[in-house]
Design an enzyme around this catalytic site. Structure first.
Site, PDB file in Angstrom:
ATOM      1  N   GLU A   1      45.076  -8.473  21.530  1.00 23.55           N
ATOM      2  CA  GLU A   1      44.898  -8.144  20.113  1.00 23.55           C
ATOM      3  C   GLU A   1      44.728  -9.409  19.280  1.00 23.55           C
ATOM      4  O   GLU A   1      45.199 -10.482  19.658  1.00 23.55           O
ATOM      5  CB  GLU A   1      46.155  -7.418  19.600  1.00 23.55           C
ATOM      6  CG  GLU A   1      45.967  -5.977  19.216  1.00 23.55           C
ATOM      7  CD  GLU A   1      45.039  -5.703  18.037  1.00 23.55           C
ATOM      8  OE1 GLU A   1      44.083  -6.459  17.797  1.00 23.55           O
ATOM      9  OE2 GLU A   1      45.278  -4.701  17.359  1.00 23.55           O
ATOM     10  N   ASP A   2      44.075  -9.271  18.141  1.00 23.34           N
ATOM     11  CA  ASP A   2      43.954 -10.402  17.223  1.00 23.34           C
ATOM     12  C   ASP A   2      45.275 -10.640  16.494  1.00 23.34           C
ATOM     13  O   ASP A   2      45.777 -11.755  16.447  1.00 23.34           O
ATOM     14  CB  ASP A   2      42.803 -10.184  16.226  1.00 23.34           C
ATOM     15  CG  ASP A   2      42.854  -8.835  15.510  1.00 23.34           C
ATOM     16  OD1 ASP A   2      43.770  -8.019  15.775  1.00 23.34           O
ATOM     17  OD2 ASP A   2      41.969  -8.583  14.670  1.00 23.34           O
TER      18      ASP A   2
ATOM     19  N   ASP B   1      50.564  -6.501  13.084  1.00 24.52           N
ATOM     20  CA  ASP B   1      51.023  -6.429  11.694  1.00 24.52           C
ATOM     21  C   ASP B   1      52.184  -5.428  11.636  1.00 24.52           C
ATOM     22  O   ASP B   1      53.320  -5.784  11.930  1.00 24.52           O
ATOM     23  CB  ASP B   1      49.815  -6.022  10.844  1.00 24.52           C
ATOM     24  CG  ASP B   1      50.078  -6.008   9.356  1.00 24.52           C
ATOM     25  OD1 ASP B   1      51.109  -6.531   8.927  1.00 24.52           O
ATOM     26  OD2 ASP B   1      49.251  -5.463   8.609  1.00 24.52           O
TER      27      ASP B   1
ATOM     28  N   PHE C   1      47.142 -11.970   4.028  1.00 23.98           N
ATOM     29  CA  PHE C   1      45.970 -11.421   4.696  1.00 23.98           C
ATOM     30  C   PHE C   1      45.126 -12.559   5.223  1.00 23.98           C
ATOM     31  O   PHE C   1      44.637 -13.382   4.464  1.00 23.98           O
ATOM     32  CB  PHE C   1      45.162 -10.504   3.786  1.00 23.98           C
ATOM     33  CG  PHE C   1      44.293  -9.580   4.586  1.00 23.98           C
ATOM     34  CD1 PHE C   1      44.823  -8.435   5.168  1.00 23.98           C
ATOM     35  CD2 PHE C   1      42.962  -9.887   4.808  1.00 23.98           C
ATOM     36  CE1 PHE C   1      44.036  -7.607   5.969  1.00 23.98           C
ATOM     37  CE2 PHE C   1      42.161  -9.057   5.604  1.00 23.98           C
ATOM     38  CZ  PHE C   1      42.699  -7.917   6.174  1.00 23.98           C
TER      39      PHE C   1
ATOM     40  N   ARG D   1      34.570 -12.951  10.275  1.00 26.15           N
ATOM     41  CA  ARG D   1      34.954 -12.942  11.694  1.00 26.15           C
ATOM     42  C   ARG D   1      34.481 -14.198  12.421  1.00 26.15           C
ATOM     43  O   ARG D   1      35.066 -14.623  13.399  1.00 26.15           O
ATOM     44  CB  ARG D   1      34.346 -11.729  12.410  1.00 26.15           C
ATOM     45  CG  ARG D   1      34.899 -10.382  11.965  1.00 26.15           C
ATOM     46  CD  ARG D   1      34.461  -9.301  12.963  1.00 26.15           C
ATOM     47  NE  ARG D   1      34.653  -7.949  12.468  1.00 26.15           N
ATOM     48  CZ  ARG D   1      35.801  -7.269  12.554  1.00 26.15           C
ATOM     49  NH1 ARG D   1      36.863  -7.824  13.086  1.00 26.15           N
ATOM     50  NH2 ARG D   1      35.877  -6.040  12.092  1.00 26.15           N
TER      51      ARG D   1
HETATM   52  P1  IMP Z   1      48.965  -2.868  12.763  1.00 25.75           P
HETATM   53  O1  IMP Z   1      48.727  -1.527  13.372  1.00 25.75           O
HETATM   54  O2  IMP Z   1      49.494  -2.754  11.360  1.00 25.75           O
HETATM   55  O3  IMP Z   1      49.790  -3.782  13.607  1.00 25.75           O
HETATM   56  O4  IMP Z   1      47.542  -3.469  12.512  1.00 25.75           O
HETATM   57  C1  IMP Z   1      46.908  -4.290  13.371  1.00 25.75           C
HETATM   58  C2  IMP Z   1      45.441  -4.368  13.003  1.00 25.75           C
HETATM   59  O5  IMP Z   1      45.242  -4.467  11.596  1.00 25.75           O
HETATM   60  C3  IMP Z   1      44.887  -5.639  13.582  1.00 25.75           C
HETATM   61  O6  IMP Z   1      44.316  -5.392  14.833  1.00 25.75           O
HETATM   62  C4  IMP Z   1      43.856  -6.059  12.558  1.00 25.75           C
HETATM   63  O7  IMP Z   1      42.617  -5.503  12.889  1.00 25.75           O
HETATM   64  C5  IMP Z   1      44.341  -5.488  11.267  1.00 25.75           C
HETATM   65  N1  IMP Z   1      45.036  -6.503  10.456  1.00 25.75           N
HETATM   66  C6  IMP Z   1      46.360  -6.605  10.186  1.00 25.75           C
HETATM   67  N2  IMP Z   1      46.649  -7.663   9.424  1.00 25.75           N
HETATM   68  C7  IMP Z   1      45.463  -8.284   9.223  1.00 25.75           C
HETATM   69  C8  IMP Z   1      45.108  -9.493   8.508  1.00 25.75           C
HETATM   70  O8  IMP Z   1      45.917 -10.213   7.916  1.00 25.75           O
HETATM   71  N3  IMP Z   1      43.788  -9.793   8.526  1.00 25.75           N
HETATM   72  C9  IMP Z   1      42.829  -9.047   9.162  1.00 25.75           C
HETATM   73  N4  IMP Z   1      43.136  -7.940   9.836  1.00 25.75           N
HETATM   74  C10 IMP Z   1      44.439  -7.555   9.865  1.00 25.75           C
HETATM   75 MG    MG Z   2      42.283  -5.325  15.268  1.00 25.77          MG
END
Ligand code: IMP
Ligand code: MG
Length: 182
Positions: A98-99, A102, A151, A164
């Site tokens: 994963e990138d 969050d 963010f 990206r």
């Molecule tokens: P989660 O389900 O809230 O953990 O969200 C994870 C996904 O939200 C990541 O795979 C990202 O694609 C996106 N995301 C969460 N925070 C950021 C950020 O700061 N910048 C860009 N994408 C984010």
């Molecule tokens: Mg993602």
């Protein structure tokens, strides 16, 4: 929102060095096995490309795509599979790439879904980890960097599909001058 073009949060060299270390760790942990690396589209495409080229193991690479936040910067908590795996992962060692983690909702859901398919193991590797934003518990076995709850964009991460391609990780900020963001 616009890109804060001041100092990057994480520079290109710093990312490169960390990715190399993570690849070494993964190579050591899975020695003698073949790994299935599963990238979470689209954000993980840059990280996975760099990581995979440094892992010294037999590899199969696949991708899943899940619904994102759209043009918003907040998690909806809803995870929808847009593209499933092509590979059968039964009995396989799977590394979810994963990138950023969050809230943790995306990975919690994905890891759960993959575990139902009878893999030998499922672990998580994320370039970035926003610890303060976590809503559900997940174990990120391989984590590149802890980041503050801002963010961030670049190195695969987007805001409305932009940024990206940046080779570093930067921060988005409210547009200066205009009271409203666009
Ligand atoms: P989660 O389900 O809230 O953990 O969200 C994870 C996904 O939200 C990541 O795979 C990202 O694609 C996106 N995301 C969460 N925070 C950021 C950020 O700061 N910048 C860009 N994408 C984010
Ligand atoms: Mg993602």
């Amino acid at each position: 929102m616009e890109l804060d073009t001041g100092k990057p949060l994480i520079g290109e060299e710093e990312i490169r060095a960390r990715v190399t270390r993570m690849a070494e760790e993964i190579t050591r942990d899975y020695r003698g096995r073949e790994l299935v690396m599963v990238g979470v589209l689209k954000g993980a495409f840059v990280f996975l490309a760099d990581l995979a080229r440094e892992v010294e193991l037999p590899l199969q690479i696949d991708f899943v795509a899940v619904s994102s936040y759209g043009a918003d910067t907040e998690s909806s908590g809803v995870v929808r599979i847009i593209k499933d795996l092509d590979l059968d992962i039964e009995g396989r060692d799977v590394l979810l790439v994963e990138d950023i983690v969050d809230t943790g909702l995306t990975l919690k859901y994905l890891a759960g879904m993959l575990r139902e398919r009878g893999p030998a193991s499922v672990e998580v590797c994320a370039l970035l980890n926003k610890l303060d934003a976590r809503k559900v518990d997940i174990v990120v076995k391989y984590c590149g960097f802890e980041v503050p709850p801002l963010f961030v964009v670049g190195y695969g991460l987007d805001y409305a599909e932009r940024f990206r391609q940046l080779p570093y990780v930067g921060v988005l900020k409210e547009k200066e001058g205009s009271g409203e963001e666009s």
